[in-house]
Structures are given as C-alpha cells and as structure tokens.
Motif scaffolding. Structure first.
Motif, short mmCIF file in Angstrom:
data_model
loop_
_atom_site.label_atom_id
_atom_site.label_comp_id
_atom_site.label_asym_id
_atom_site.label_seq_id
_atom_site.Cartn_x
_atom_site.Cartn_y
_atom_site.Cartn_z
N ARG A 125 4.00 5.69 -5.59
CA ARG A 125 4.00 5.75 -7.06
C ARG A 125 2.86 6.60 -7.60
NH1 ARG A 125 4.52 -0.19 -6.38
NH2 ARG A 125 6.74 -0.71 -6.39
N ASN A 126 1.75 6.64 -6.89
CA ASN A 126 0.57 7.36 -7.38
C ASN A 126 0.37 8.71 -6.73
OD1 ASN A 126 -0.12 5.12 -9.03
ND2 ASN A 126 -1.06 4.10 -7.27
N ASP A 158 2.31 1.78 -3.41
CA ASP A 158 1.28 2.30 -4.32
C ASP A 158 1.05 3.79 -4.08
OD1 ASP A 158 0.89 -0.07 -5.62
OD2 ASP A 158 -0.85 -0.68 -4.43
N GLN A 172 0.82 -1.21 0.00
CA GLN A 172 0.00 0.00 0.00
C GLN A 172 0.85 1.26 0.00
OE1 GLN A 172 -0.33 -2.63 1.92
NE2 GLN A 172 -2.49 -3.17 2.27
#
Length: 746
Positions: A330-331, A327, A324
């Motif tokens: 990266r986002n 993620d 998580q």
C-alpha cells in the motif's frame, strides 16, 4: 565441473542481456523458414537474406562473449543460498538412483522452507529460536492426519483449501512428518512444475510410498495445455499403485479450487475427477479454543506471543509477514507499485508464478502517469526491484528473485515471484481494471510460452481488446501454436479479410487442427470459392465424421438465399452418419422444404464440448463468423441480453439487486456486486430497461474491463438501440482500443 562466482555472474548476465535476443532471432529464423507467414511476421522479411541473418547472429554472439568476460572480472560475492535450490539439488542426486524425492524422516526445518512453508516473521532477540515457530494444532489438523492414515494403505489425494497464509503448507508438513515418517516426499519443481511431474511418472521414477508434494496445486492442474494431462497421469498412477500406494498432498486457494471443480462447466474434467472428495477446509482465523492452546504453548515462543497481541486471531498471516507485506504494497512508491501491478495482472490472468523480468520492465511504464514516467531515472527498474526484493524482519519482500536450481539445464530466464498474500490482495484490487496497452505488448514480445500467450489473447478478447488479442495470437503462432493460427483466421474473417483468413486457416489445417476447417470453409466461401468451401466441409466429414464445417457453410448459404445449395450440402450426408443431431436437421429440412433457423445449433455442435479460441464474447462474434460481416454494417443485429444471462448471480440476491437498481441506490448495487466478485451484465440491462442508458453503458464498459463474458454483446446492443449503427458495427468488428474507446480498424 564446479562453476566459480565469476562464471556464475557472467552466465547470469548472459541470460539477462543477450540470450533473449539470440533466442528471439533464432525463433524468427525458424518462423520464416517454416513459413508461418507474412501475416505473423511481416516486418521480418530481411531474415530471408542469409548473410544478414548470420551476420546478426555473429554480432550478438560476440557481444555475449565480451559481456560475459567483462562481468566475470567484476568484484563481488556469489548468490545467496536458496532453500528451494538446495532441495532441488538433493532431489537431483536422488534421481541418479532413479528414485524421486527424499526420506521424510531425514527432513530438517530448512527443508520445510524448501517445501514452501512460509518463513516466520522475526522478533527482537529471537536469533536462537528454532527456524519454525511452535506448531499449534487446530481441529482441521485432525482431519488431515486421519486422511493421511486412510490413504497410507491405498493411496489417494488430500488437498487443503484456504486463503493465502492460513497455514495450509505448514499443516501438510506437520501431518506428513507425524503420520508418514518412513515414506519419501517429492516436490516436482524443475524444469517446470507440471512437466517435471509428468516426466517422472512416465519414467517410472516415483517409488511406492511416496508423497507427491503439490503446494499451490493449481500450478500443476490448472495450467493450460498440460494441467489436464497432469491430472490424468496422477489418476492413473494412484489407481494402478505399481508396487505400493502413492499419496498426493497439496494445497490451493478457494478460487482456484472452485475453478477446477466447477461441475457447471466442461473445463478441467480430469482435474475435477482427481480432486473429488479430497478437500480439507482450512479456516482463516484461530478460534477461541485455538487461542487458548496457543497461549498455553510450552515452552513459549515469543513469535506466537507477538502474533497473539497483534493479529486479532489471524495468527498464521501475521507469522508469514502478511501485515508487513500489505503495508509495503500500500505504501510503495509509484514506480515500485507499477511493477507490482504488472506482476499482479500477469499472475491473475495466466496463473503463472514465474514473472519474467523482461516482461515486468516493459509492462510497468503503462501503469504510470506520463509525468511520473518522465521523472524516472535510467535505473528505475533495478531500483524498484531491489526495493521490492528486500526482506524485512526475516520475511521475503513483495517480490523474490528466481534462482536456478543446481544442476538445472541451462540458465533460466530472469524472473520474480510475487508474495502469495499480495497476489491475493492484488487480484481483488485489480479485478475491475483492464491492463494497459504496455501489458499486452510486453507479453507478446517477452513471453515464450505459447499456452500463456493464447490464454492472454483470450483475456484480451473478452475485454474487447481485439487488436491486442490478434497481436498475442500472432506471438503464440510464432512460437508454434496451431490454435493461435485458427484464432487469427477467425478474427480476419470477422473483419472482412477473407483472403488472409483463408491463408491462416489453410496453415492451421495443414498443421493438424481439424477444427480449423470451419473457419477455412467459411473463408473460402466468403472469398468466392464456393467449390473449395464445400470440399473443405466434406473433407471434415470424411476424415473425422465432423459435420460442423458443413453445417456452418449450409447456414451461411441459406442466409444468402441459396437454399438449394444449402440443401445439397446437407443431403450429401447419409442420415445418421454424423450423429443424431445432423439427422434431425436433415429430416426437419426435408419436411419443411427449407433449412431450419437456429444458428445456435452450429455453435453448439462445434463449441459445446470444446471452447473455440476467442469464443468468449459468444454472441455476435461467433454468429458473425457464421455469416461474415459486410463493411457497410448490414446484417442481423445482436440479440438483447436478458436477466437470465446472469448465470453467476446468486438467485437469492437477484431480487435484492433488482430492487436496489429500481430505487437507483447505485452505491449499494456496486457494494453488493463487489461482494459477489463480479459485474453482473443483467444489472446493466436493467438500467437500460429503465431508460438510464448512460449508466447502463458505463456498467457494461466496466464489466468488459473486468472480463465479464456477455458484456461486449450487451454494449453492442445498447449502442445499436440508440441508433448508432456504424459505431456498433465498428465495435463489433474491431473492439476497444487501449483507452477503452471504440477502436479504429487495425
């Protein structure tokens, strides 16, 4: 005395908004009063006017009081509870009885979080589950517990080595509770980790049969300026065993372990001795047998079941929320990512885990494009940090705000901590990139630790950003670093400013830096005061039996054609009085009638055992320091790099890399270098030998940005080989600007 919620909020605002300004002004006053010099703070001459100084202090104090009162009357609740703060409070209570730590047998699962065991990811409907997931033993757990049993009688060090979120800290927790339930455990935290440990050892407040808990041990043993002292104190404590054994139980990542225990370098000798034989490797994945034990866990834990279905053997990483967090990393939006990159760069270049909010705010803008920065709102930083600190599924966010421990001394500087898994991932992603100019500028203006500033100055130097290195050195000198004054003197001497180099060298020597006599002697000589230069060199012999300044001065005079003066300087030394090396030089000179060549001798005498500030480029900059540069660019050229400069390349791979270069398989070369974790300077040299000068230049520039130590001399040699002598000279003296172009004078 109990401080209410409103008082706590006013203190926080005072620390955030006003105290840094008052502190900066106070330090500036002291800097001028102690005559650090106009070279360090040329724009602060107004501080010499007393009424201006005290008027400014009065205004800032009044503003602080007004803001504090206003904040105190704002509605809202107090800060959330923090396990680390709670355990620090309990340890503080124990210290009143002059014994550090707490009984292992009395620890609860909440204490595991305070000892920095990762909080587990939540699943739907698991509110009634224990705080920690059921523990599944693996083969290395047996090794940890056996090591604890052996150390129970005689003390020792046990260090778990593994990547982020592989279960190191949880394994330490489980082993300690299983083997040493009747011992105490102490986690040194406040005011700073290494200082807390040294103070307790000196005060004698660590009782026998205590586990000293060093999670992320590099924060104790690898910190510049204090890490070696921590290691020495621990060695002495374990060896002496006053009244009973003491065990050091800790963990660290492999890259930090390799750095602290590398026998090929002369760095960290005390840490290397302390850690010898202490490593217990921790695998990154659960093997088949481990997975079978996990599936047979009784009673079953839904968090383990979810990890089994989702993590492909990386169970501990999944439970720690690593997927998580990655993620979210990266986002992340542009602004949040800029804050994270600034955090990653500061942590990878200094090792610090406390990332000041003021620094992150000032540095982050340089990681954004101009158009993205223009579109940010006024509260961009608050919005970004709120987003990054938001927990998800019970796991803390990419950043965690630092909270003061109850009973701590004063309000700490507002700061954040970066999630371990992101520090590791970001280190790899950012390794080829040099931080932007705002990073270096923010560090010089926001950081208060002179050792960290000096560390960043060295990082800027090896990346060719000499103007930023000077700025950071000035900030470190302002905060009391004598080594920074010496470094500034070297840089001024190299640039041809002998007068300023002499002033800075004089101040460094006056403050007790005997090593600064080298640059002081050379600066005096370059300024035309030959008598003073010789006296400085002779004084180093009289005071410390140190011949380095005299040898450097003799070499410079020999190279200027003053052989008789060089001989006279050396013959002032009785043979053997400064060691066998000097005797050999003198005898060789007597036999040949001239001072022997070999500037590397001078470098080795002074820098072989103690790295000089900013000696990272190693080639032309130190050589130029021995022979100050002429502004017309004359002087000896930098020697060409060779394939043997590649000290870190695996010899088994060197032929493979060379064959790929010869076949111009550039993609494979890049892939192999990335896997090896470095940009080998020898590869650029091979490109140069093959006539591909443009690719060689790009390779060297990328290696410089990555911080490869021999890349700058290689680039200078390449530029000279193309006949661009003036540009090579400019690069050698002034380095690169923030955009990676050859810098103008600064």
């Amino acid at each position: 005395m109990t401080v209410g919620k409103r008082g706590g909020r006013s203190q926080a605002l005072l620390a955030t908004a006003v105290l840094p300004a008052v502190t900066a002004l106070t330090v500036a006053v002291l800097a001028v009063a102690t005559n650090v010099g106009t070279e360090v703070l040329p724009a602060w001459d107004w501080l010499r006017t007393p009424w201006l100084v005290w008027s400014a202090v009065g205004v800032l104090t009044a503003v602080a009081a007004t803001l504090a009162v206003a904040q105190a009357h704002r509605p809202g609740g107090g800060p959330p509870s923090d396990p680390a703060a709670e355990i620090a409070s309990r340890q503080s209570s124990a210290r009143r009885g002059r014994t550090e730590g707490m009984s292992v047998g009395e620890l609860t699962e909440a204490d595991a979080l305070a000892l920095e065991v990762h909080r587990a990811v939540l699943t739907d409907g698991d509110e009634d589950l224990p705080l920690l997931p059921r523990y599944v033993e693996r083969p290395f757990d047996h090794d940890v517990r056996e090591s604890l049993r052996r150390c129970r009688a005689r003390g020792g060090v046990i260090m778990l080595i593994g990547e982020s979120s592989t279960g190191k800290t949880r394994a330490c927790w489980e082993a300690m509770r299983a083997v040493l339930p009747d011992w105490r455990v102490w986690h040194p935290l406040a005011p700073e980790r290494p200082e807390a440990l040294v103070s307790a050892i000196e005060a004698g407040t660590i009782a026998p049969r205590t586990v000293i808990w060093l999670n992320e041990a590099q924060l104790y043993l690898g910190r510049p300026g204090v890490g070696e002292r921590v290691a020495s104190e621990l060695q002495q404590l374990i060896g002496a065993q006053p009244g009973g054994p003491v065990i050091v139980l800790g963990s660290m990542w492999p890259n930090f372990w390799n750095s602290l225990t590398d026998a090929e370098t002369k760095d960290h000798p005390a840490a290397r001795a302390l850690l010898q034989g202490s490593a217990v490797p921790v695998p990154s994945t659960f093997h088949d047998a481990d997975m079978r034990r996990l599936r047979l866990a009784d009673p079953p834990d839904p968090r383990l079941g979810l990890a089994d279905r989702s993590a492909d053997g990386r169970i501990t990483q999944f439970l720690a929320g690593a997927p998580q967090l990655l993620d979210r990393y990266r986002n992340a939006g542009e602004v949040a990512r800029a804050v994270l990159w600034a955090a990653v760069d500061l942590q990878r270049l200094t090792g610090t885990v406390h990332l000041p909010a003021a620094f992150l705010r000032a540095a982050a803008s340089g990681y954004l494009t101009a158009s993205a920065w223009d579109q940010t709102a006024d509260d961009w930083f608050e919005t970004a940090t709120d987003e990054l600190c938001r927990p998800a599924r019970g796991v803390p966010g990419p950043l965690t705000a630092r909270k003061p421990a109850p009973g701590g001394a004063g309000a700490p500087t507002p700061a954040y901590r970066l999630a371990d898994v992101l520090a590791e991932a970001g280190r790899s992603e950012r390794s080829r990139r040099c931080p932007p100019g705002t990073f270096w500028k923010a560090a010089a203006e926001s950081l208060n630790d002179a050792d960290q500033l000096l560390q960043l100055a060295r990082a800027a130097t090896v990346r060719g950003r000499y103007h930023r290195a000077y700025q950071l050195s000035a900030a470190a000198a302002w905060r009391g670093s004598t080594a920074a004054l010496e470094a500034m003197a070297w840089m001024r001497l190299i640039s041809g400013d002998a007068a300023t180099a002499r002033r800075l060298g004089t101040k460094a020597v006056a403050r007790g830096d005997s090593g600064a006599r080298i640059v002081l002697a050379l600066a005096c000589d370059a300024a035309g005061d030959e008598h003073a230069a010789a006296e400085v060199a002779r004084q180093a012999i009289r005071d410390a039996d140190d011949p380095a300044a005299l040898l450097a001065l003799a070499r410079r005079r020999r190279d200027r054609g003053l052989a008789e003066q060089a001989a006279a300087l050396l013959l002032d030394l009785p043979p053997g009085s400064a060691g066998m090396a000097v005797s050999r030089v003198i005898e060789s000179m007597r036999r040949s009638g001239s001072f022997p060549p070999g500037s590397e001798f001078v470098v080795n005498v002074r820098y072989g055992d103690q790295a000089a500030p900013y000696s990272a480029p190693n080639g032309p900059r130190i050589a130029r320091a021995m022979d100050p540069p002429q502004r017309d660019g004359s002087g000896p050229e930098a020697s060409a790099p060779t394939a043997t400069d590649s000290s870190a390349t695996d010899p088994l791979d060197r032929d493979t890399v060379y064959d790929l270069v010869r076949r111009r398989d550039h993609a494979r070369v890049d892939e192999l270098m990335e896997r090896m974790g470095r940009m080998d300077v020898a590869v650029g040299w091979w490109y140069q030998q093959m006539g591909d000068l443009d690719r060689a230049r790009r390779w060297f520039v990328t290696a410089i940005d990555r911080g490869e130590q021999n890349a700058m001399p290689a680039l200078i040699h390449l530029i000279r080989s193309r006949g661009e002598h003036q540009q090579a000279r400019q690069l050698e003296v002034f380095g690169l600007d923030d955009e990676g172009r050859v810098s103008r004078s600064w």
